[in-house]
Enzyme design. Structure first.
Site: not given
Lengths: 273, 273
Positions: B12, B35, B57, B90, B93, B118, B170
């Site tokens: 996290p 990312d 992105k 993670d 997912i 996650t 999100m």
């Protein structure tokens, strides 16, 4: 001064899947209270001077009650100990964290929750099955097949109707029961599924099949995780009813890297005061 | 000999919530493709000789396409590099793992998936909210509020009807939209919820409220995680509409332990050949 309780996730089994924080806490703990499902390889990492105590309640056969665990945590922390409450996987789901935390709050004991890699994610990673997929599954549902939480009012039809991937913890030894429960909830018997035993350890075994065929499959050793959903097809293909991995998987993990890391850790351990 | 791609969860945000395996791979990687959401503190742990490349992105503003990422991974691995594809949380997912893995299989590139903690679990641990509870929630649902997966055929009524805890990744900047989507799916506006920004990092902020009140709440900086369900009440109590933690939480993490660990790691780094 009072001690502190750390409620720590041990991850799925592979010691390399411990977090750095969990590892550090195992090295400085005075007492480690652990569940049955924590792997022996992980317990070996606990500082030799620490007291190790199994507080597992395997298969409902209560060696120790939840109240006794709560009492033990509070008493040890009151004696200024650093207590690690070690739970397999992640402590936040299916592990009575809520009850233990409530007891610590009532007892005025300082505590901290250290999340871990949950067993379902460890199982999926080993089998190379993504748990969500833009084209196959928009969501992930984590549920338990354990009897204690088998409330007849809480069937699984909502989860099945959603089209999400299902990860079932403690699916039990009778695969026909879990398969029948899934089909009663509306799931097609043709849905692929994967059962993974002792995920991420050197003893890992797995079986990929459909929900219908799961009923007559051999039983793998507990603990197991059942992954159900179309996402399984992204890693396995069925040819004449037999499911083959899209590429060959290594079921025996390469532990050389771990040993190297463990040596680095061990050599640099600060001497205990 | 070809190289290998490791698809690794960075956890996290708190570097101490990396797994030992993720940490080891960051130290031996030749290239790290990461990312946007991976925290700078984690990137600092990457071996100084490794090539670091942002392939994020963010917010749909595509600096690089998924096909370009796939091409990059394959090309680098073909040149015998050890490539770490680092994803926040993670990798299994909401991260297009399926598409990346399919590309690697087609390219004949060896790969391995390393699960992580996650973000939803990191957020819940920081706020001391158990994600399931024997008396409050039998299951956990992980969904995304992101537009790309907002399929109108896939509403959330099944998840709401199940009574499970919802963890929404999100959830977006417009909390009124997500609150309205939850209520349209049948959720009571009085259901408690917690929004957590930059979970587990020193910049963590959080807000506990009800779904109705969420609509008019201040917006916290992305990335955020929204936890929805009665389990929130086990950590927070409402008094005259204001939600207070059942005990005071430390929002500034104590990083002294981490620094000690990092030093141990750094001192023992094997010289690179």
């Amino acid at each position: 001064m009072k001690g502190k309780v750390y409620l720590v996730g041990a991850g799925p089994g592979d010691p390399e899947l411990l977090t750095i924080k969990a590892y550090r806490l195992l090295r400085i703990a005075d007492v480690v209270l652990y569940d049955d499902l924590v792997s022996p390889e992980i317990l070996k990492l606990v500082s030799p001077g620490a007291q190790l105590r199994n507080v597992g309640k395997r298969c409902g056969k209560k060696k120790i009650t939840q109240q006794e665990i709560n009492f033990l945590m509070i008493t040890l922390a009151e004696s200024a100990h650093r207590v690690v409450r070690l739970k397999s996987g992640d402590p936040l789901i299916f592990g009575r964290l809520g009850e233990e935390v409530e007891a610590l709050r009532r007892g005025g004991i300082d505590f901290e929750i250290v999340p871990g890699v949950t067993a379902g994610f460890g199982a999926a990673a080993s089998l190379e099955i993504p748990l969500t997929h833009r084209h196959a599954s928009p969501a992930l549902v984590l549920i338990t097949g354990h009897r204690a939480s088998h409330n007849p009012d809480n069937d699984w039809s909502n989860y099945v109707a959603s089209g999400a991937t299902l990860v079932i913890y403690m699916p039990g030894h009778e695969y026909s029961q879990i398969a029948s429960r899934l089909m009663k909830a509306g799931l097609s018997g043709e849905t692929p599924c994967a059962i993974v035993s002792r995920a991420s350890t050197a003893q890992q075994q797995s079986l990929v099949t459909t929900v219908t065929q799961l009923s007559v499959s051999q039983t793998l050793p507990a603990p197991t995780i059942l992954i159900v959903g179309e996402v399984v097809r992204s890693a396995y293909k069925a040819t004449d009813g037999a499911w083959e991995p899209a590429r060959s998987l290594r079921h025996n993990l390469d532990l050389s890297g771990l040993l190297a890391s463990a040596e680095v850790f061990a050599e640099n351990e600060e001497p205990r005061p």
